[in-house]
Design an enzyme around this catalytic site. Sequence first.
Site, PDB file in Angstrom:
ATOM      1  CE1 TYR A  23      -3.495  -2.149   0.363  1.00 26.45           C
ATOM      2  CE2 TYR A  23      -2.902  -3.312   2.341  1.00 26.45           C
ATOM      3  CZ  TYR A  23      -3.718  -3.370   0.962  1.00 26.45           C
ATOM      4  OH  TYR A  23      -4.517  -4.187   0.259  1.00 26.45           O
ATOM      5  CG  HIS A 101      -9.774  -0.639  -5.752  1.00 22.92           C
ATOM      6  ND1 HIS A 101     -10.014  -0.632  -3.760  1.00 22.92           N
ATOM      7  CD2 HIS A 101     -10.034  -0.814  -6.020  1.00 22.92           C
ATOM      8  CE1 HIS A 101     -10.858  -1.019  -4.425  1.00 22.92           C
ATOM      9  NE2 HIS A 101     -11.454  -0.949  -5.788  1.00 22.92           N
TER      10      HIS A 101
HETATM   11  C1  DQA Z   1      -7.754  -1.688  -1.215  1.00 23.39           C
HETATM   12  C2  DQA Z   1      -7.185  -3.528  -1.521  1.00 23.39           C
HETATM   13  C3  DQA Z   1      -8.259  -4.080  -1.012  1.00 23.39           C
HETATM   14  O1  DQA Z   1      -8.298  -5.296  -1.225  1.00 23.39           O
HETATM   15  C4  DQA Z   1      -7.967  -4.143   0.302  1.00 23.39           C
HETATM   16  O2  DQA Z   1      -8.336  -5.082   1.475  1.00 23.39           O
HETATM   17  C5  DQA Z   1      -7.663  -2.775   1.256  1.00 23.39           C
HETATM   18  C6  DQA Z   1      -7.563  -1.766   0.528  1.00 23.39           C
HETATM   19  C7  DQA Z   1      -6.540  -0.622  -2.209  1.00 23.39           C
HETATM   20  O3  DQA Z   1      -6.348   0.234  -1.874  1.00 23.39           O
HETATM   21  O4  DQA Z   1      -5.823  -0.893  -2.705  1.00 23.39           O
HETATM   22  O5  DQA Z   1      -8.620  -2.377   2.372  1.00 23.39           O
HETATM   23  O6  DQA Z   1      -9.032  -1.080  -1.219  1.00 23.39           O
END
Ligand code: DQA
Length: 152
Positions: A23, A101
Amino acid sequence: MAKILILHGPNLNLLGRREPAIYGHDTLAKIDAACATLAKTSGVELCCQQSNAEHQLIDWVQAAPADGVVFIIINPGGYTHTSVALRDALAAVALPFIEVHLSNVAAREPFRQHSYFSDLALGTISGLGALGYELALTAALRWLGNQSSAKT
Ligand code: DQA
């Protein structure tokens, strides 16, 4: 002044220390600040909210039209793959929205490859990290600009 709402779902409050290899290292505060700068220079009002609670996200979506929100940018986090209720809220208010995302969900575990939001969204940005939010905001501003020039 047009108002745009950015909604961050569960666990995104932990950005910066949450699985940074997936992330990134940017905190949520840094992401929101970059978007606030962009909004200010573009003359729109921006409101950024994060919650770990599904009902709170739904309440914010439901309140959005009465609050003067004209566009939503949402990263539903894990609710992306589970929440019919949050999807229903977005469908009910019928505001245009972009799904963001940080990670490239299409390249991850199979359970992340289904979204309850993508078919309702104007578009989805996935895998571009924190930059995805600024790109979504840029797209929202352009979309809103096109809408208002189509009316004149
Ligand atoms: C997310 C991807 C999702 O699968 C995950 O549960 C998240 C973050 C992303 O920003 O990449 O919490 O939304």
